[in-house]
Design a protein around this motif. Structure first.
Motif, PDB file in Angstrom:
ATOM      1  N   VAL A 196      25.217  40.483  54.417  1.00 25.24           N
ATOM      2  CA  VAL A 196      24.773  39.812  55.682  1.00 25.24           C
ATOM      3  C   VAL A 196      25.027  38.511  55.743  1.00 25.24           C
ATOM      4  CG1 VAL A 196      22.516  39.403  57.044  1.00 25.24           C
ATOM      5  CG2 VAL A 196      22.812  41.513  55.551  1.00 25.24           C
ATOM      6  N   GLY A 197      25.721  37.826  56.853  1.00 20.86           N
ATOM      7  CA  GLY A 197      26.175  36.538  57.052  1.00 20.86           C
ATOM      8  C   GLY A 197      27.440  36.391  57.706  1.00 20.86           C
ATOM      9  N   GLY A 198      27.680  35.137  58.171  1.00 25.11           N
ATOM     10  CA  GLY A 198      28.996  34.966  58.595  1.00 25.11           C
ATOM     11  C   GLY A 198      29.467  33.618  58.014  1.00 25.11           C
ATOM     12  N   GLY A 199      29.127  32.866  56.972  1.00 27.92           N
ATOM     13  CA  GLY A 199      29.789  31.894  56.408  1.00 27.92           C
ATOM     14  C   GLY A 199      30.523  32.187  55.349  1.00 27.92           C
ATOM     15  N   ASP A 200      31.173  31.053  54.747  1.00 28.52           N
ATOM     16  CA  ASP A 200      32.109  31.305  53.613  1.00 28.52           C
ATOM     17  C   ASP A 200      31.352  32.120  52.477  1.00 28.52           C
ATOM     18  OD1 ASP A 200      34.267  30.023  54.257  1.00 28.52           O
ATOM     19  OD2 ASP A 200      33.466  27.868  53.802  1.00 28.52           O
ATOM     20  N   SER A 201      29.981  32.016  52.059  1.00 31.39           N
ATOM     21  CA  SER A 201      29.518  32.581  51.148  1.00 31.39           C
ATOM     22  C   SER A 201      29.713  34.244  51.345  1.00 31.39           C
ATOM     23  CB  SER A 201      28.150  32.413  50.897  1.00 31.39           C
ATOM     24  OG  SER A 201      27.899  31.137  50.482  1.00 31.39           O
ATOM     25  N   ALA A 202      29.160  34.445  52.645  1.00 30.97           N
ATOM     26  CA  ALA A 202      28.950  36.002  52.934  1.00 30.97           C
ATOM     27  C   ALA A 202      30.667  36.714  52.781  1.00 30.97           C
ATOM     28  CB  ALA A 202      28.502  36.225  54.346  1.00 30.97           C
ATOM     29  N   VAL A 203      31.572  35.800  53.384  1.00 28.81           N
ATOM     30  CA  VAL A 203      32.802  36.386  53.657  1.00 28.81           C
ATOM     31  C   VAL A 203      33.550  36.415  52.083  1.00 28.81           C
ATOM     32  CG1 VAL A 203      35.119  35.813  54.535  1.00 28.81           C
ATOM     33  CG2 VAL A 203      33.338  35.606  55.862  1.00 28.81           C
ATOM     34  N   ARG A 221      25.459  38.018  63.049  1.00 28.04           N
ATOM     35  CA  ARG A 221      24.497  38.137  64.172  1.00 28.04           C
ATOM     36  C   ARG A 221      25.231  37.433  65.562  1.00 28.04           C
ATOM     37  NH1 ARG A 221      20.236  33.379  62.426  1.00 28.04           N
ATOM     38  NH2 ARG A 221      21.632  31.637  61.945  1.00 28.04           N
ATOM     39  N   ARG A 222      26.359  36.981  65.143  1.00 30.22           N
ATOM     40  CA  ARG A 222      27.160  36.519  66.249  1.00 30.22           C
ATOM     41  C   ARG A 222      28.482  37.261  66.415  1.00 30.22           C
ATOM     42  NH1 ARG A 222      28.725  31.259  66.214  1.00 30.22           N
ATOM     43  NH2 ARG A 222      28.618  31.026  63.890  1.00 30.22           N
ATOM     44  N   ASP A 223      29.409  36.851  67.475  1.00 29.04           N
ATOM     45  CA  ASP A 223      30.685  37.437  67.268  1.00 29.04           C
ATOM     46  C   ASP A 223      31.878  36.691  66.995  1.00 29.04           C
ATOM     47  OD1 ASP A 223      30.653  35.759  69.335  1.00 29.04           O
ATOM     48  OD2 ASP A 223      31.569  36.845  71.177  1.00 29.04           O
ATOM     49  N   LEU A 225      32.709  34.356  63.302  1.00 27.14           N
ATOM     50  CA  LEU A 225      32.277  33.887  61.905  1.00 27.14           C
ATOM     51  C   LEU A 225      31.981  32.188  61.628  1.00 27.14           C
ATOM     52  CD1 LEU A 225      34.716  36.290  59.676  1.00 27.14           C
ATOM     53  CD2 LEU A 225      32.171  36.402  60.110  1.00 27.14           C
ATOM     54  N   ARG A 226      31.527  31.804  61.098  1.00 25.07           N
ATOM     55  CA  ARG A 226      31.297  30.440  60.773  1.00 25.07           C
ATOM     56  C   ARG A 226      32.256  29.916  59.481  1.00 25.07           C
ATOM     57  NH1 ARG A 226      27.508  26.704  61.339  1.00 25.07           N
ATOM     58  NH2 ARG A 226      26.064  28.074  62.490  1.00 25.07           N
ATOM     59  N   ALA A 227      32.833  31.027  58.746  1.00 25.66           N
ATOM     60  CA  ALA A 227      33.689  30.716  57.802  1.00 25.66           C
ATOM     61  C   ALA A 227      34.838  29.880  58.087  1.00 25.66           C
ATOM     62  CB  ALA A 227      33.818  32.147  56.953  1.00 25.66           C
ATOM     63  N   ASN A 330      26.522  22.435  45.983  1.00 26.49           N
ATOM     64  CA  ASN A 330      26.333  23.602  47.242  1.00 26.49           C
ATOM     65  C   ASN A 330      27.871  24.204  47.249  1.00 26.49           C
ATOM     66  OD1 ASN A 330      25.462  24.615  49.500  1.00 26.49           O
ATOM     67  ND2 ASN A 330      26.386  23.216  50.894  1.00 26.49           N
ATOM     68  N   ASN A 331      28.326  24.038  46.279  1.00 28.10           N
ATOM     69  CA  ASN A 331      29.945  24.848  46.340  1.00 28.10           C
ATOM     70  C   ASN A 331      30.072  25.722  45.311  1.00 28.10           C
ATOM     71  OD1 ASN A 331      32.500  25.064  46.793  1.00 28.10           O
ATOM     72  ND2 ASN A 331      33.285  23.541  45.594  1.00 28.10           N
ATOM     73  N   TYR A 332      29.851  25.465  43.902  1.00 29.45           N
ATOM     74  CA  TYR A 332      30.173  26.502  42.799  1.00 29.45           C
ATOM     75  C   TYR A 332      28.901  27.286  42.594  1.00 29.45           C
ATOM     76  CZ  TYR A 332      34.203  23.298  41.941  1.00 29.45           C
ATOM     77  OH  TYR A 332      35.319  22.301  42.153  1.00 29.45           O
TER      78      TYR A 332
HETATM   79  P1  NAP Z   1      26.557  28.578  55.639  1.00 26.04           P
HETATM   80  O1  NAP Z   1      27.724  28.033  56.009  1.00 26.04           O
HETATM   81  O2  NAP Z   1      25.050  27.755  56.149  1.00 26.04           O
HETATM   82  O3  NAP Z   1      26.372  30.060  56.606  1.00 26.04           O
HETATM   83  C1  NAP Z   1      25.326  30.797  56.620  1.00 26.04           C
HETATM   84  C2  NAP Z   1      25.543  31.917  57.286  1.00 26.04           C
HETATM   85  O4  NAP Z   1      24.430  32.860  57.344  1.00 26.04           O
HETATM   86  C3  NAP Z   1      25.918  31.730  58.754  1.00 26.04           C
HETATM   87  O5  NAP Z   1      26.763  32.459  59.340  1.00 26.04           O
HETATM   88  C4  NAP Z   1      24.737  32.002  59.493  1.00 26.04           C
HETATM   89  O6  NAP Z   1      24.698  32.600  60.830  1.00 26.04           O
HETATM   90  C5  NAP Z   1      23.960  33.003  58.793  1.00 26.04           C
HETATM   91  N1  NAP Z   1      22.768  33.150  58.577  1.00 26.04           N
HETATM   92  C6  NAP Z   1      21.717  32.146  58.292  1.00 26.04           C
HETATM   93  N2  NAP Z   1      20.535  32.525  58.527  1.00 26.04           N
HETATM   94  C7  NAP Z   1      20.677  33.960  58.751  1.00 26.04           C
HETATM   95  C8  NAP Z   1      19.587  34.889  59.351  1.00 26.04           C
HETATM   96  N3  NAP Z   1      18.394  34.543  59.107  1.00 26.04           N
HETATM   97  N4  NAP Z   1      19.931  36.382  59.628  1.00 26.04           N
HETATM   98  C9  NAP Z   1      21.355  36.245  59.636  1.00 26.04           C
HETATM   99  N5  NAP Z   1      22.223  35.623  59.397  1.00 26.04           N
HETATM  100  C10 NAP Z   1      21.864  34.446  59.084  1.00 26.04           C
HETATM  101  O7  NAP Z   1      26.206  29.048  54.057  1.00 26.04           O
HETATM  102  P2  NAP Z   1      27.016  29.428  53.076  1.00 26.04           P
HETATM  103  O8  NAP Z   1      28.180  30.431  53.724  1.00 26.04           O
HETATM  104  O9  NAP Z   1      26.272  29.851  51.972  1.00 26.04           O
HETATM  105  O10 NAP Z   1      28.105  28.136  52.683  1.00 26.04           O
HETATM  106  C11 NAP Z   1      27.402  26.962  52.272  1.00 26.04           C
HETATM  107  C12 NAP Z   1      28.410  25.837  52.165  1.00 26.04           C
HETATM  108  O11 NAP Z   1      29.227  26.457  50.703  1.00 26.04           O
HETATM  109  C13 NAP Z   1      29.292  25.822  53.112  1.00 26.04           C
HETATM  110  O12 NAP Z   1      29.738  24.412  53.265  1.00 26.04           O
HETATM  111  C14 NAP Z   1      30.665  26.578  52.625  1.00 26.04           C
HETATM  112  O13 NAP Z   1      31.941  26.131  53.213  1.00 26.04           O
HETATM  113  C15 NAP Z   1      30.469  26.454  51.115  1.00 26.04           C
HETATM  114  N6  NAP Z   1      31.146  27.439  50.188  1.00 26.04           N
HETATM  115  C16 NAP Z   1      32.368  27.502  50.250  1.00 26.04           C
HETATM  116  C17 NAP Z   1      33.085  28.574  49.708  1.00 26.04           C
HETATM  117  C18 NAP Z   1      34.637  28.510  49.140  1.00 26.04           C
HETATM  118  O14 NAP Z   1      35.211  27.523  49.803  1.00 26.04           O
HETATM  119  N7  NAP Z   1      35.213  29.227  48.691  1.00 26.04           N
HETATM  120  C19 NAP Z   1      32.399  29.782  49.290  1.00 26.04           C
HETATM  121  C20 NAP Z   1      31.101  29.852  49.476  1.00 26.04           C
HETATM  122  C21 NAP Z   1      30.517  28.613  50.323  1.00 26.04           C
HETATM  123  P3  NAP Z   1      25.454  31.553  61.887  1.00 26.04           P
HETATM  124  O15 NAP Z   1      26.700  31.370  61.877  1.00 26.04           O
HETATM  125  O16 NAP Z   1      24.913  32.469  63.222  1.00 26.04           O
HETATM  126  O17 NAP Z   1      24.448  30.152  61.802  1.00 26.04           O
END
Ligand code: NAP
Length: 359
Positions: A196-203, A221-223, A225-227, A330-332
């Motif tokens: 579940v999710g659309g950011g980098d972590s989920a992908v 939840r959207r169409d 990705l935030r990733a 917030n990275n590793y």
């Molecule tokens: P994030 O970027 O905040 O993304 C969270 C995702 O979860 C979003 O897609 C959001 O949807 C979704 N979401 C949040 N609350 C939700 C809910 N209650 N129900 C369903 N979906 C929900 O967090 P993250 O992916 O953990 O990334 C955090 C930071 O770490 C970012 O800056 C990222 O670039 C970085 N990171 C980098 C890497 C890499 O470079 N390898 C890996 C992991 C993380 P919406 O899009 O609709 O808001």
């Protein structure tokens, strides 16, 4: 366990994950007589996922912490830990299979290692701090105020959860917020899973899980990705990943015996709900750093993580206060990186005390 909190402490370490215990080990070995405020055992902390010993205490096997390959650890653990801190299966003398180290075992071993070098532990929460003058002042929930020359903040971060009762029911039985920690477990191998999710972590979690899983449904939840674009491309081109756009998990399905057997997906655009058969659900919806008590005191980024003010140093915006582990990362967000920065913070604090002529 209660450590004495009278007098001015050389160093107070707040938090008890890998960063906190590593800092404690290094500070204790440097004769700094550190006090670790490990967190309080309260219902509120249980619900938030912020009990002592941190996120690792909520996981199962740890396969990627160097030095702990799978093997027979039972005999070692039964002599290394006091009886009241041993995992229940050692005391039960049940017929458990040989396995690698679990997260809770790793944390107990780190804690014991810190105690062995003389670290003192207070099982309490720091609720408020005043870093405007020296010595620093910290308020605790149950043990009154503490004064300290230096402070290392290692309070970590907590995974965000959907908040469904069925999600809570299947935590550690098919529901996880850490693919890197749990993805390779036998229960998930060659099975269909949902992320579940659309950011980098989920992908990243979805891509990682395709190494083991038969198929991964990525529910967003959207169409869109935030990733980042590169991560998005990787996911969309992966034949094992199927996107479930405009969807939200409404309920986790399963039984106590089998764990997760499926999820019910609700459409965010009005399409009918549907059930998907999966053996596991992974959350990738972000983390929240445990910095509520530091707002307005230390410089935090827009997501609440503590900002390191010097390149490759653990200094915060307040001279003499250091930060280590996930609370500043917030990275590793790995156990080994947290432990590494805990070591850095201890060395930074030790050098700061020496430069100030305090120790
Ligand atoms: P994030 O970027 O905040 O993304 C969270 C995702 O979860 C979003 O897609 C959001 O949807 C979704 N979401 C949040 N609350 C939700 C809910 N209650 N129900 C369903 N979906 C929900 O967090 P993250 O992916 O953990 O990334 C955090 C930071 O770490 C970012 O800056 C990222 O670039 C970085 N990171 C980098 C890497 C890499 O470079 N390898 C890996 C992991 C993380 P919406 O899009 O609709 O808001």
């Amino acid at each position: 366990m209660a450590g004495s909190t009278t007098g001015i402490q050389n160093v107070v370490i707040v938090g008890s994950g890998p960063a906190g215990w590593t800092a404690a080990i290094y500070c204790a070995r440097a004769n700094l007589n550190p006090l670790v405020v490990e967190g309080a055992i309260t219902e509120e902390n249980r619900m938030k996922g912020t009990l002592p010993l941190g996120q690792l205490n909520l996981t199962t096997e740890i396969e990627n912490f160097p030095g702990f390959p799978a093997g027979k650890l039972r005999e070692y653990l039964s002599t290394a830990l006091p009886e009241d801190r041993q995992p229940f299966w050692i005391l039960d003398k049940g017929n458990q299979p040989a396995h690698g180290l679990t997260g809770p075992e790793l944390m107990e071993l780190m804690r014991q290692q810190a105690i062995n070098f003389g670290a003192r532990i207070l099982t309490d929460d720091v609720t408020k701090v005043n870093f405007t003058g020296k010595p620093f002042h910290l308020e605790t929930l149950e043990n009154g105020p503490i004064q300290a020359h230096t402070v290392i903040i290692a309070t970590g971060a907590r995974a965000n959860w959907l908040g469904l009762p069925s999600e809570e029911r299947f935590k550690n039985n098919g529901v996880s917020a850490c693919a890197v920690c749990d993805g390779a477990l036998p229960r998930f191998r060659n099975k269909a899973l949902v992320v579940v999710g659309g950011g980098d972590s989920a992908v990243e979690e979805a891509s990682y899980l395709t190494k083991f899983a038969a198929k991964v449904y990525l529910v967003h939840r959207r169409d869109k990705l935030r990733a980042s674009k590169i991560m998005e491309k990787r996911a969309l081109e992966n034949p094992k990943i199927e996107m479930c756009w405009n969807s939200a998990v409404d309920e986790v399905l399963g039984t106590d015996a089998d764990g997760v057997t499926g999820v019910r997906l609700m459409s965010t655009t009005g399409a009918p709900p549907r059930e998907v058969a999966v053996s596991g659900m992974f959350l990738g919806i972000g983390h929240t750093p445990n910095t509520d008590f530091l707002k307005g005191v230390l410089e935090l980024d827009d997501k609440g993580y503590i900002v390191w003010k010097k390149m490759m140093r653990t200094n915060t915006s307040v001279d003499g206060v250091f930060a280590a582990g996930d609370v500043a990362d917030n990275n590793y967000r790995q156990a080994i990186t947290a432990a590494g920065s805990g070591c850095m913070a201890a060395l930074d604090a030790e050098r700061w005390l020496a430069a100030e002529g305090i120790h």
